[in-house]
Design an enzyme around this catalytic site. Structure first.
Site, PDB file in Angstrom:
ATOM      1  N   ASN A   9      43.584  27.461  37.761  1.00  0.00           N
ATOM      2  CA  ASN A   9      42.763  26.862  38.529  1.00  0.00           C
ATOM      3  C   ASN A   9      42.014  28.271  38.906  1.00  0.00           C
ATOM      4  O   ASN A   9      42.198  29.169  39.681  1.00  0.00           O
ATOM      5  CB  ASN A   9      43.715  26.798  39.748  1.00  0.00           C
ATOM      6  CG  ASN A   9      43.249  26.379  41.105  1.00  0.00           C
ATOM      7  OD1 ASN A   9      41.914  26.130  40.918  1.00  0.00           O
ATOM      8  ND2 ASN A   9      43.917  26.247  42.161  1.00  0.00           N
ATOM      9  N   LYS A  11      39.750  28.417  41.378  1.00  0.00           N
ATOM     10  CA  LYS A  11      39.322  28.237  42.747  1.00  0.00           C
ATOM     11  C   LYS A  11      37.699  28.568  42.709  1.00  0.00           C
ATOM     12  O   LYS A  11      37.163  28.119  41.788  1.00  0.00           O
ATOM     13  CB  LYS A  11      40.140  29.268  43.549  1.00  0.00           C
ATOM     14  CG  LYS A  11      41.637  29.182  43.093  1.00  0.00           C
ATOM     15  CD  LYS A  11      42.522  29.755  44.053  1.00  0.00           C
ATOM     16  CE  LYS A  11      43.940  29.613  43.733  1.00  0.00           C
ATOM     17  NZ  LYS A  11      44.979  30.232  44.683  1.00  0.00           N
ATOM     18  N   HIS A  95      46.125  20.474  46.594  1.00  0.00           N
ATOM     19  CA  HIS A  95      46.188  21.972  46.445  1.00  0.00           C
ATOM     20  C   HIS A  95      46.531  22.377  48.066  1.00  0.00           C
ATOM     21  O   HIS A  95      45.843  22.033  49.006  1.00  0.00           O
ATOM     22  CB  HIS A  95      45.189  22.877  46.060  1.00  0.00           C
ATOM     23  CG  HIS A  95      45.552  24.185  45.857  1.00  0.00           C
ATOM     24  ND1 HIS A  95      45.572  25.046  46.808  1.00  0.00           N
ATOM     25  CD2 HIS A  95      45.935  24.864  44.491  1.00  0.00           C
ATOM     26  CE1 HIS A  95      45.815  26.150  46.229  1.00  0.00           C
ATOM     27  NE2 HIS A  95      46.122  26.027  44.878  1.00  0.00           N
ATOM     28  N   GLU A  97      45.509  24.967  49.673  1.00  0.00           N
ATOM     29  CA  GLU A  97      44.502  25.289  50.335  1.00  0.00           C
ATOM     30  C   GLU A  97      43.413  24.164  50.898  1.00  0.00           C
ATOM     31  O   GLU A  97      42.905  24.333  52.018  1.00  0.00           O
ATOM     32  CB  GLU A  97      43.585  26.411  49.318  1.00  0.00           C
ATOM     33  CG  GLU A  97      44.107  27.655  49.126  1.00  0.00           C
ATOM     34  CD  GLU A  97      44.048  28.269  47.893  1.00  0.00           C
ATOM     35  OE1 GLU A  97      42.940  28.044  47.048  1.00  0.00           O
ATOM     36  OE2 GLU A  97      44.856  29.063  47.549  1.00  0.00           O
ATOM     37  N   GLU A 167      54.143  24.528  44.118  1.00  0.00           N
ATOM     38  CA  GLU A 167      53.431  25.771  44.807  1.00  0.00           C
ATOM     39  C   GLU A 167      53.790  26.201  45.971  1.00  0.00           C
ATOM     40  O   GLU A 167      53.193  25.672  46.969  1.00  0.00           O
ATOM     41  CB  GLU A 167      51.836  25.382  44.409  1.00  0.00           C
ATOM     42  CG  GLU A 167      51.262  25.146  43.125  1.00  0.00           C
ATOM     43  CD  GLU A 167      49.822  25.562  42.954  1.00  0.00           C
ATOM     44  OE1 GLU A 167      49.724  26.523  42.128  1.00  0.00           O
ATOM     45  OE2 GLU A 167      49.011  25.344  43.886  1.00  0.00           O
ATOM     46  N   GLY A 173      48.763  33.496  45.445  1.00  0.00           N
ATOM     47  CA  GLY A 173      47.808  34.649  45.590  1.00  0.00           C
ATOM     48  C   GLY A 173      48.461  35.780  46.507  1.00  0.00           C
ATOM     49  O   GLY A 173      47.766  36.904  46.647  1.00  0.00           O
ATOM     50  N   SER A 212      51.584  32.971  42.058  1.00  0.00           N
ATOM     51  CA  SER A 212      51.489  34.379  41.318  1.00  0.00           C
ATOM     52  C   SER A 212      52.267  34.291  39.808  1.00  0.00           C
ATOM     53  O   SER A 212      52.982  35.245  39.679  1.00  0.00           O
ATOM     54  CB  SER A 212      52.143  35.161  42.447  1.00  0.00           C
ATOM     55  OG  SER A 212      51.616  35.341  43.388  1.00  0.00           O
TER      56      SER A 212
HETATM   57  P1  PGA Z   1      48.003  32.261  42.182  1.00  0.00           P
HETATM   58  O1  PGA Z   1      47.363  30.751  42.819  1.00  0.00           O
HETATM   59  O2  PGA Z   1      48.276  32.075  40.739  1.00  0.00           O
HETATM   60  O3  PGA Z   1      46.711  33.104  42.292  1.00  0.00           O
HETATM   61  O4  PGA Z   1      49.052  32.601  42.975  1.00  0.00           O
HETATM   62  C1  PGA Z   1      48.066  29.545  42.065  1.00  0.00           C
HETATM   63  C2  PGA Z   1      47.341  28.299  42.721  1.00  0.00           C
HETATM   64  O5  PGA Z   1      46.908  28.566  43.902  1.00  0.00           O
HETATM   65  O6  PGA Z   1      47.110  27.325  42.129  1.00  0.00           O
END
Ligand code: PGA
Length: 254
Positions: A9, A11, A95, A97, A167, A173, A212
């Site tokens: 992903n 983003k 997601h 976000e 997630e 992140g 992460s």
């Molecule tokens: P990350 O994000 O691996 O940077 O923690 C995962 C995601 O949001 O899909």
């Protein structure tokens, strides 16, 4: 058995030049993923170009979001048919976000899931609890509520061609991944919810872990019986690191 899936992903990162360099670093060596399937999800504007670049390789293409409506006066939105048209086979829905920053609720996410499937895209449905919810013992309640909203609209049949992604919001992140035991516990819970309606469907459903994931923890996470791959954010922006994560998936028995 379930084929592991590693999804990158990206983003809101990248540029045409950066994407080309990233893919070059990722694809340079032998396909690293063994039997595992690899997918990248760049921002909308890069999908078309990447579809052409990835055609020669065994890497699938997905979008990060989709409009719940099929067509019409929805300025700024992108439909499932458009995603299909430019070469996507997957799309992420719900997601955290999108839920937290853009106000997407469980019902809207469910409609996006159904809209994607109408155009034969495989939705990757994200669920996950915040730190506050985990610390107050509400993890199960939250992830099952998010899953149930989709089960209600799509039915269990909707999970025949779908992927789930657990997630935890506190792991995204932050560099602080869920332990393999924490991930396994929630994945088993999600699978059991589907199994209560259709055991065969549940056995075939891929449930990814995201939050992460990096080369250093991927093998341990992917080794858990109910973890069928990863949804990888930050680490998928480094070609070599992403290759190593895919390699960890490729080494798992599937
Ligand atoms: P990350 O994000 O691996 O940077 O923690 C995962 C995601 O949001 O899909």
């Amino acid at each position: 058995m379930r084929r592991l899936l590693v999804a990158g992903n990206w983003k809101m990162h990248g540029s045409r030049a950066e994407n080309a360099a990233l893919l070059d670093a990722f694809l340079r060596a032998e396909p690293p993923a063994g039997d595992a399937e690899v997918l990248v999800c760049p921002p909308f504007v890069y999908l078309h170009e990447l579809a052409r670049q990835l055609r020669e390789n065994d890497v699938a293409l997905g979008a990060q979001d989709v409009c719940a409506e099929p067509v019409g006066a929805h300025t700024g939105e992108v439909s499932a048919a458009m995603l299909r048209d430019v070469g996507c086979t997957y799309v992420i829905v719900g997601h955290s976000e999108r839920r937290a920053l853009y106000g997407e609720d469980d019902q809207l996410v469910a409609r996006k899931f159904v809209a994607a499937q109408r155009e034969r895209l495989v939705p990757i449905l994200c669920v996950g609890e915040t730190l506050d919810e985990r610390e107050s013992g509400r993890t199960a309640e939250v992830v099952l509520r998010q899953l149930d909203a989709v089960l209600e609209l799509a039915g269990v049949e909707g999970f025949r061609d779908a992927v789930l992604a657990y997630e935890p919001v506190w792991a995204i992140g932050t560099g602080k991944n869920a332990t393999s035991a924490q991930a396994q516990e929630v994945h088993a819970l999600l699978r059991a919810r589907i199994a209560a309606k259709d055991a065969n469907m549940a056995a075939c459903l891929r449930i990814l872990y995201g939050g992460s994931v990096k080369a250093a923890n991927a093998a341990e996470l992917f080794a858990m019986p109910d973890v069928d791959g990863g949804l990888v954010g930050g680490a998928s922006l480094n070609g070599e690191e992403f290759r190593r994560i895919c390699g960890a998936a490729g080494k798992q028995e599937t």
